[in-house]
Scaffold this motif. Structure first.
Motif, PDB file in Angstrom:
ATOM      1  N   ALA A 114       0.832  -1.209   0.000  1.00 28.87           N
ATOM      2  CA  ALA A 114       0.000   0.000   0.000  1.00 28.87           C
ATOM      3  C   ALA A 114       0.864   1.255   0.000  1.00 28.87           C
ATOM      4  O   ALA A 114       0.564   2.225  -0.712  1.00 28.87           O
ATOM      5  N   ALA A 115       1.939   1.256   0.789  1.00 32.61           N
ATOM      6  CA  ALA A 115       2.816   2.427   0.848  1.00 32.61           C
ATOM      7  C   ALA A 115       3.482   2.661  -0.509  1.00 32.61           C
ATOM      8  O   ALA A 115       3.588   3.807  -0.963  1.00 32.61           O
ATOM      9  N   CYS A 116       3.920   1.591  -1.152  1.00 33.55           N
ATOM     10  CA  CYS A 116       4.557   1.718  -2.465  1.00 33.55           C
ATOM     11  C   CYS A 116       3.557   2.246  -3.492  1.00 33.55           C
ATOM     12  O   CYS A 116       3.883   3.141  -4.279  1.00 33.55           O
ATOM     13  N   ARG A 117       2.348   1.696  -3.485  1.00 36.31           N
ATOM     14  CA  ARG A 117       1.331   2.169  -4.435  1.00 36.31           C
ATOM     15  C   ARG A 117       1.040   3.651  -4.213  1.00 36.31           C
ATOM     16  O   ARG A 117       0.963   4.430  -5.163  1.00 36.31           O
ATOM     17  N   ALA A 118       0.874   4.053  -2.962  1.00 35.89           N
ATOM     18  CA  ALA A 118       0.580   5.463  -2.667  1.00 35.89           C
ATOM     19  C   ALA A 118       1.742   6.355  -3.110  1.00 35.89           C
ATOM     20  O   ALA A 118       1.514   7.425  -3.688  1.00 35.89           O
ATOM     21  N   TRP A 119       2.952   5.958  -2.805  1.00 35.43           N
ATOM     22  CA  TRP A 119       4.132   6.743  -3.174  1.00 35.43           C
ATOM     23  C   TRP A 119       4.256   6.879  -4.683  1.00 35.43           C
ATOM     24  O   TRP A 119       4.474   7.974  -5.208  1.00 35.43           O
ATOM     25  N   LEU A 120       4.106   5.763  -5.364  1.00 36.71           N
ATOM     26  CA  LEU A 120       4.250   5.779  -6.814  1.00 36.71           C
ATOM     27  C   LEU A 120       3.118   6.529  -7.504  1.00 36.71           C
ATOM     28  O   LEU A 120       3.313   7.194  -8.510  1.00 36.71           O
ATOM     29  N   ALA A 121       1.927   6.445  -6.940  1.00 29.50           N
ATOM     30  CA  ALA A 121       0.768   7.137  -7.519  1.00 29.50           C
ATOM     31  C   ALA A 121       0.869   8.644  -7.321  1.00 29.50           C
ATOM     32  O   ALA A 121       0.245   9.407  -8.055  1.00 29.50           O
TER      33      ALA A 121
END
Length: 124
Positions: A114-121
């Protein structure tokens, strides 16, 4: 320009790469600061990771000899120029991007994806 995620192990790297693939965006994986000194270049073998060599030019040169293709180094400008030249001669690069990063050390394993998705988004 890709977003950067600092990964401390292969599980974190897999989470970051999976999130990037899911979103269809580029990501740059980076080792923790000074990782070349305490993990060595072999630890990240097989992953396309920018290996941080801290402030040790000798570690940077050792990483290049070991086949690492992207390194980071904090050193005097004249040292950086020499190491960048040696890197280029071996088909590698000295990474100088000091942009923001997401460091997964600060994220519980259950939240890595979730953290990676949020950061990348959130990329511009």
């Amino acid at each position: 320009m890709s977003r950067r995620i600092v990964v401390h192990d292969h599980a974190q790297a897999r989470a970051a790469l999976a999130a990037a693939a899911e979103l269809g965006v580029a990501v740059t994986l980076q080792s923790p600061e000074g990782a070349a000194g305490y993990l060595g270049p072999g630890y990240f073998r097989g992953l396309d990771v920018v290996l941080d060599c801290g402030d040790a030019p000798g570690l940077a040169l050792g990483a290049l000899r070991a086949g690492v293709k992207r390194i980071r180094l904090r050193a005097a400008p004249e040292v950086l120029l020499k190491v960048a030249d040696i890197a280029a001669q071996s088909g590698a690069v000295l990474d100088r991007d000091d942009g923001p990063t997401l460091d997964l050390a600060a994220v519980p394993p259950s939240r890595w994806a979730a953290a990676c998705r949020a950061w990348l988004a959130s990329a511009d």
